[in-house]
Design a protein around this motif. Structure first.
Motif: not given
Ligand SMILES: [Zn+2]
Length: 404
Positions: A4-7, A10, A24, A45, A47-48, A50
């Motif tokens: 889950q990206p953003g979990s 990271q 990344n 989107r 990977t959250h 920029t």
């Protein structure tokens, strides 16, 4: 794999800029690999990260040939976005499985597709000879493929560096006790070499290419020269603190039973292993104790093979229930160096398994199933180890052996 990206990965890795950049890149490669092809906005989107960060990373990965442009996706309005995919020819990895009497060599491209598989008989598995074999294979692979090599994964039967549990038995490689195989081979090959035990590598192979590809938590009982358990948990191999997790071959299942080279009596491996089968066939004077036609012996329902199947099933069934009680896997996969028909029959002969936490009426998968990658499982898993280091954010700790 449920990344889950953003979990938390990271968040915890974000403190160190170098590690975070590296992480990344893996997240981007992994997302693109799993989706086939994606545009920059879509990657951002998922990977959250920029849009600017994604633009930089994608440029970098394209520059290194790890990603490639695959054209524009027609999306209706405006300029359609450029799509990117993993470039299969961007890099390759090599996998070597060293067993007591043969060597399997495989090559994977960056998309994880096997490009070559070879099996060769080997008589001498001393470090000097193994190094010579691997170097020769490396030359062959370099001549046949132009892609840069990411690394070499080597599998050998474990356990590694255990005092008292000697590595001189017939199911391990002689001459490798107290040797840091990864360092020795890295130096000898001039390429990064990852060393893993055969059962763990087989589990990774089965996860990528076989029965485990849609299963994120399973146990893999692997018939190499010995008997090992590989475990995949949350899509990643579970190795234990010293790379020896799952050494079920030396669990005593018959107290006072057959003597084992490890010093104990009645180890599981003395009954349920390819070595135990070979011993039985040789003792019975079967000319074919070199296994040239195991499938043939099975087809004629040879009594010695049938006897081994019964014995192996008797000792293996309680071990499966124990594995289920300890790990609660989705299923237990059986695989390795035995013909499919023999593994199927072994599963059938275990019949009604002992009750465990896996005895649910609404199971999606059977409690035990046969693997799908056959003889090449461990070598495929070996080749996948360096690949995972580059493309899979979750496995960064999985491929390096801890040193003490
Ligand atoms: Zn033993």
């Amino acid at each position: 794999m449920a990344f889950q990206p953003g979990s938390t990965h990271q968040v915890t890795l974000g403190k160190n800029p170098e590690r975070s950049r590296d992480h990344n890149r893996r997240v981007v490669l992994d997302v693109v690999r799993r989706h086939g092809s994606l545009g920059r906005m879509h990657i951002a989107r998922l990977t959250h990260l920029t849009a600017q960060a994604i633009a930089n990373i994608v440029d970098e990965l394209v520059g290194e040939n790890l990603l490639m442009e695959t054209g524009r996706l027609r999306s209706g309005r405006g300029q359609p976005p450029i799509q990117f995919a993993v470039n299969p020819d961007g890099a390759m990895t090599m996998g070597i499985e060293m067993a007591a009497d043969h060597m399997v060599s495989t090559v994977l491209d960056l998309s994880g597709q096997p490009r070559s598989k070879r099996i060769m008989p080997v008589r001498d598995t001393s470090p000097k000879q193994v190094i010579a074999h691997i170097r020769a294979e490396l030359e062959t692979v370099r001549a046949a493929f132009k892609s840069p090599l990411l690394g070499i994964g080597v599998v050998m039967p474990g356990p590694f560096e255990i005092e008292g549990m000697t590595s001189v038995g017939p199911t391990t490689l002689p001459g490798w006790a107290n040797i840091d195989a990864a360092n020795l081979l890295t130096e000898a090959c001039g390429e990064p070499v990852t060393v893993e035990n055969d059962a763990n590598a087989a589990a990774v192979g089965e996860r990528l290419f076989g029965a485990g590809h849609s299963i994120s938590g399973f146990g893999m009982i692997y018939f190499g020269a010995g008997l090992g358990l590989g475990m995949v948990h949350d899509g990643a191999p579970f190795r234990g603190a010293f790379g020896n997790a799952g050494e079920i071959g030396h669990v005593v299942v018959a107290p006072g039973g057959r003597a084992c080279p490890c010093g104990q009596h009645g180890c599981l491996e003395r009954y349920a292993s390819v070595h135990a089968l070979r011993e039985k066939l040789c003792d019975a004077g079967i000319a074919d104790c070199d296994f040239t036609d195991l499938a043939g012996l099975h087809a004629e329902r040879h009594p010695v093979l049938m006897e081994w199947l019964d014995e192996a099933a008797t000792y293996l069934a309680p071990m499966i229930a124990m594995i289920e009680n300890i790990l609660d896997p989705e299923t237990v996969i059986l695989g390795g160096m035995l013909p499919d028909a023999i593994i199927d029959e072994l599963i059938a002969r275990m019949g009604q398994l002992p009750i465990s936490v896996a005895s649910r009426s609404r199971r999606v998968l059977p409690r035990v199933m046969r693997g799908q990658t056959g003889q090449y499982t461990a070598a495929l898993g070996a080749a996948a180890l360096p690949l995972f280091e580059v493309v899979t954010p979750k496995l960064e700790t999985a491929a390096t052996r801890p040193t003490e």
